[in-house]
Design an enzyme around this catalytic site. Structure first.
Site, PDB file in Angstrom:
ATOM      1  N   GLU A 179      29.122  48.954  20.465  1.00  0.00           N
ATOM      2  CA  GLU A 179      28.620  49.389  21.837  1.00  0.00           C
ATOM      3  C   GLU A 179      29.541  49.972  22.918  1.00  0.00           C
ATOM      4  O   GLU A 179      29.260  49.736  24.106  1.00  0.00           O
ATOM      5  CB  GLU A 179      27.837  48.167  22.362  1.00  0.00           C
ATOM      6  CG  GLU A 179      26.693  47.766  21.802  1.00  0.00           C
ATOM      7  CD  GLU A 179      25.839  46.867  22.342  1.00  0.00           C
ATOM      8  OE1 GLU A 179      26.177  46.188  23.284  1.00  0.00           O
ATOM      9  OE2 GLU A 179      24.572  46.576  21.785  1.00  0.00           O
ATOM     10  N   GLU A 248      20.970  46.754  15.783  1.00  0.00           N
ATOM     11  CA  GLU A 248      20.472  45.693  16.447  1.00  0.00           C
ATOM     12  C   GLU A 248      19.183  45.840  17.035  1.00  0.00           C
ATOM     13  O   GLU A 248      18.629  46.711  18.103  1.00  0.00           O
ATOM     14  CB  GLU A 248      21.355  45.408  17.878  1.00  0.00           C
ATOM     15  CG  GLU A 248      22.581  44.918  17.387  1.00  0.00           C
ATOM     16  CD  GLU A 248      23.487  44.408  18.700  1.00  0.00           C
ATOM     17  OE1 GLU A 248      22.849  44.095  19.824  1.00  0.00           O
ATOM     18  OE2 GLU A 248      24.670  44.268  18.585  1.00  0.00           O
TER      19      GLU A 248
END
Ligand SMILES: *[C@@H]1O[C@H](CO)[C@@H](O)[C@H](O)[C@H]1NC(C)=O
Ligand SMILES: *[C@@H]1O[C@H](CO)[C@@H](O)[C@H](O)[C@H]1NC(C)=O
Ligand SMILES: *[C@@H]1O[C@H](CO)[C@@H](O)[C@H](O)[C@H]1NC(C)=O
Ligand SMILES: *[C@@H]1O[C@H](CO)[C@@H](O)[C@H](O)[C@H]1NC(C)=O
Ligand SMILES: *[C@@H]1O[C@H](CO)[C@@H](O)[C@H](O)[C@H]1NC(C)=O
Ligand SMILES: *[C@@H]1O[C@H](CO)[C@@H](O)[C@H](O)[C@H]1NC(C)=O
Ligand SMILES: *[C@@H]1O[C@H](CO)[C@@H](O)[C@H](O)[C@H]1NC(C)=O
Length: 847
Positions: A179, A248
């Protein structure tokens, strides 16, 4: 066609002679030994449970229709100081990967080594912040040096154990970074160079399986950029040669101390997954599938709770969460029934009306699967597809693995639900103890000084940053000073109280004056700085002011997050003759940590040498107190949570194992909470909150494997005062099961579809109930065929009800571990209330 994977075969021969698998990809999917795959993946973080739980968790994931287990690698748990590695106990990564392999499943290893993950400091060791010149996650030599060193160490460990698929192992994908895309802007020019370097460094490790970077639009080839979000159907990888991977999907959300409980409804999770595969997705991972526990001081935040339950499909304690787990299992089955068609052809998308979208995968020679979506977030609709009319509830997807029959609709839950309770059991004194009165618990007490103990660490004018001072070796830092109060102070004559004003960068604080607790304050998950303002008791002459500053998990994400500090910035006293005096630049004396921590009071082997004071009546509401009690394990074999509802804040251990921080702080009862969550429409973490005015976390998981048959040492450090006599072990029990199904529920003989792609044999809607292992249906609490309302635990009869419902259900189910009841004329009066779509709802008790 039945496929026998060479990889699976070698699992059965117990990985001696495993053949290497060739994992590649193209725009559609991963290709493993020439076979295209659609994969369902489940995040289970190994240090968030214990080795004794790993096989069961992996098995429950497999039974839930999962193909792949995903985990991060937790750098700060593995490299305790530079070059000093730990792979013991909960950190036995190799053992975990081998358990996945033995279950015949694949593994995605997200090495990072930055992980965020609501984990302390995002997984990067705190020592690295104190290597001169280091800046995390940037084009910075010290950081890159240690990152590459750790990455290489993990890769070599996996290679040595032959755990990459290219070596015959289960690991089919590895991740570098995590991320970074969200925060790249904070790192200036060097950010791109760092991303390029990280990708190159990873690829040069030669692991023989693909690398991914999640949430990283500019991931350089051949590294695949992947999506992290509540929805990823619209996601497009940055190259037409890369498959669409969702690393995710958040089936719930994490909690912070003092906040409410978030919930994501199973209908919406299923909707997001079905949409992803409808739109060409190829790998989907639930983050988390089992969230587990942030044992000890591993939680990040700040303020992340010790529980990392995440409302995941498997709960913190290892039990399938129903109906979420079951509903997703049904979804996975529908996707697998469609897999062949999905991978054989390009989709055609068509509109079936406003907000109605169909995607059809038809290879023209028999293989055909269709997804029909109603994107409207309020209105149920009917859609005509290939001359057949389909009812589509709002915000739902129907899956037709043969382009004809609906085997699953994301908004229709047929899986059973459960009622789970925490059943308290009083602490039992251990029979191993030579004690006169076996019924009475014997407590040992140790009280901390409210301020400096032993020799001070140092004295300095003004405030040093808390984290810079403790380097996270402890949550606790004492800042102490003293003031002289003149005899002629007005407040002494009036009997009034001056006010202590404190400002802190975070995270929490207890203020003591002359050994007495004056008050506490803390920040919260959305705002870590806080102010303290409390009247205090001062006497004429010298007064000791001792401020216990605390961290509650270090920052785990954000741009340049490692520079976010904590601790005091201003201290003033108001209401003296001189007005307000500012103590911020006074001389402050520092002490890092507690005496009890220094003595190792939580360690069983050291306990004997400490001067504990014994009592059968432990003090209540007394700050800075260590409690020790020797107990038997709770009866039975259910998972155990420590009930701390009447305690204040502190730390707990069993037999030296760190249970973690406890803090039953309540969320505000003035905030908004929902009764029922409407699954329809886009989800966001604050959409469905419950628990207003209740402790965010009352129970603290104590793994069964930490208990001995007797003589278990429970140690509690209480900071501000609580009632230890109310501490209980609570056992997590499934006390009831519910299931309901409507007459119009799509039920198809799924075998016949997979056989001839032409499943005309509809079976009748059927209610299934299955009790946990070794328990039986002992009571039917509720049964109604008609129009019952409510949900599990709260069903009630409607105006349409077959009076024979309970009789029929009891006859079939009582005394059984599992039972099934069809909605047939034979069982129920189908002529009842004509024109109503009737349903059968059951609540049963397992024991
Ligand atoms: C691996 O598979 C790809 C295509 O899926 C193929 O091009 C390549 O030759 C294979 N490599 C090996 C070593 O078999
Ligand atoms: C089909 O998909 C394309 C690309 O996503 C989109 O632009 C178009 O609107 C879709 N058509 C229908 C009928 O939904
Ligand atoms: C739908 O019905 C029309 C008219 O009866 C017919 O021409 C067409 O072939 C049918 N389509 C399919 C897919 O069955
Ligand atoms: C968190 O603290 C801030 C600042 O004190 C406050 O404005 C906010 O309402 C708090 N949030 C919650 C959820 O308590
Ligand atoms: C911690 O110490 C370092 C090195 O002295 C300094 O650069 C940094 O600003 C300090 N951090 C905080 C939050 O004060
Ligand atoms: C109050 O002010 C007087 C005069 O300025 C000073 O001498 C004294 O130290 C002050 N007292 C305190 C507690 O700061
Ligand atoms: C109730 O159900 C039982 C079992 O199916 C059946 O034998 C009985 O006749 C039913 N009674 C009524 C009143 O329908």
């Amino acid at each position: 066609m039945k496929l026998f994977l060479p990889l699976l075969f070698c699992f059965f021969t117990l990985f001696n002679s495993c053949s290497a698998a060739n994992v590649t990809y193209d725009r559609r999917s991963l290709i493993i030994d020439g076979q295209r795959k659609l994969l369902i993946s489940a995040a289970i973080h190994y240090p968030r449970s214990v080795p004794g739980m790993w096989p069961g968790l992996v098995q429950t994931a497999k039974e839930g229709g999962v193909d792949v287990i995903e985990s991060y690698v937790f750098w700060n748990g593995h490299e305790l100081s530079p070059g000093k590695y730990n792979f013991e106990g909960r950190y036995d990564l190799v053992k975990f990967v081998k358990i996945v392999q033995q279950a015949g499943m694949y593994m995605i290893l997200r090495i990072g080594p930055f992980v965020a993950a609501e984990w302390n400091f995002g997984g990067v060791p705190v020592w690295l912040h104190y290597v001169p010149g280091s800046v995390f996650r940037s084009d910075n030599e010290p950081f890159k040096y240690y990152m590459q060193k750790f990455m290489t160490f993990i890769v070599n460990l996996m290679k040595q154990e032959k755990l990459f698929a290219s070596q015959g192992g289960p690991i089919i994908i590895a991740q570098v970074e995590n991320e970074y895309g969200f925060y790249e802007q904070y790192y200036g020019e060097g950010a791109k160079r760092y991303v390029t370097w990280a990708a190159k460094m990873a690829v040069s490790q030669n692991i023989g399986v693909p690398w991914i970077m999640c949430q990283q639009d500019d991931a350089p080839d051949p590294v695949i950029n992947t999506c992290n979000s509540f929805y990823c159907d619209q996601f497009k990888p940055n190259s037409p040669n890369k498959p669409k991977i969702w690393t995710e999907n958040w089936p719930g959300w994490f909690k912070t101390f003092g906040a409410r409980d978030p919930h994501r409804p199973p209908e919406d999770i299923a909707f997001s997954v079905a949409r992803f595969f409808q739109k060409g997705g190829s790998v989907q991972n639930y983050y988390m599938y089992h969230g587990g526990t942030n044992f000890g001081r591993t939680s990040g935040g700040p303020f992340i709770t010790t529980s990392y339950d995440y409302e995941a499909p498997i709960d913190e304690y290892g039990l399938p969460r129903l109906p979420k787990w079951g509903h997703l299992k049904e979804l996975h089955r529908a996707i697998k029934l469609s897999e062949h068609a999905l991978l054989k052809s390009e989709p055609t998308n068509l509109s079936l009306g406003p907000s109605l979208e169909a995607d059809v995968y038809d290879d023209g020679s028999g293989a055909c699967a269709a997804f029909l979506a109603n994107m409207d977030d309020k209105t149920d609709k009917n859609a005509v597809f290939r001359n057949v009319s389909y009812h589509l509830p709002a915000w739902s997807v129907s899956i037709l693995p043969d382009c004809k029959n609906v085997v699953f609709n994301t908004a229709k839950i047929s899986s059973q639900a459960s009622v789970v309770e925490m059943v308290p059991e009083e602490l039992q004194p251990s029979v191993a103890l030579p004690s006169k009165d076996l019924k009475a618990l014997k407590w040992d007490i140790f009280v901390e000084n409210a301020g400096i103990w032993g020799a001070a660490d140092f004295t300095k004018n003004g405030f040093l940053d808390h984290i810079n001072t403790t380097k996270d070796t402890t949550d606790y830092l004492w800042y102490t000073t003293s003031i002289i109060v003149g005899e002629n102070e007005e407040f002494l004559k009036k009997g009034s109280h001056p006010v202590l004003l404190i400002e802190s960068k975070g995270h929490a604080l207890h203020a003591f004056v002359n050994q007495e607790l004056q008050g506490s304050a803390s920040g919260n998950g959305s705002h870590s700085p806080f102010k303290f303002e409390n009247p205090i008791s001062l006497k004429a002459g010298k007064n000791e002011i001792a401020l216990l500053s605390m961290t509650v998990g270090l920052q785990n994400a954000g741009g340049l997050y490692e520079w976010v500090g904590a601790g005091l910035t201003s201290v003033k006293i108001e209401g003296l003759n001189n007005g307000t005096i500012d103590l911020s630049m006074s001389s402050w004396t520092y002490k890092i940590g507690l005496q009890g921590e220094h003595l190792g009071l939580y360690k069983p082997e050291i306990l004997a040498s400490v001067n504990w004071v014994s009592t059968s009546e432990p003090p209540k509401n007394q700050p800075l107190t260590w409690y020790k009690v020797v107990v038997d394990p709770p009866s039975g074999d259910e998972p155990v949570g420590l009930d701390m509802i009447h305690m204040g804040k502190g730390l707990a251990w069993l037999n030296g194992e760190e249970i973690g921080r406890y803090w039953p702080i309540k969320s505000s009862k003035h905030l908004e909470c929902v009764q029922e969550c409407d699954y329809r429409g886009k989800f966001f973490p604050d959409k469905c909150l419950t628990g207003c005015g209740e402790p965010t976390q009352r129970w603290y998981h104590v793994p069964r494997s930490w208990f001995k048959p007797s003589g278990n040492i429970l140690v509690i450090f209480e900071e501000k005062g609580g009632d230890p006599t109310t501490i209980r072990f609570s056992k997590r029990k499934t006390s009831g099961l519910c299931s309901h199904i409507a007459e119009d529920y799509p039920m198809v003989d799924q075998e016949s579809i997979s056989k001839d792609g032409n499943g005309n044999d509809k079976t009748r809607p059927t209610v299934h109930l299955k009790c946990p292992k070794n328990t039986w249906i002992s009571n039917v609490k509720f049964a109604s065929y008609g129009n019952p309302t409510g949900r599990c635990g709260l069903y009630s009869m409607g105006d349409c009800h077959d009076p024979n419902s309970t009789f029929v259900v009891e006859k079939v189910c009582l005394g059984k571990n599992e039972c099934a009841i069809e909605l047939t004329e034979k069982n129920f009066d189908k002529s009842l209330c004509p024109g109503t779509t009737k349903k059968l709802a059951i609540e049963a008790v397992c024991s």
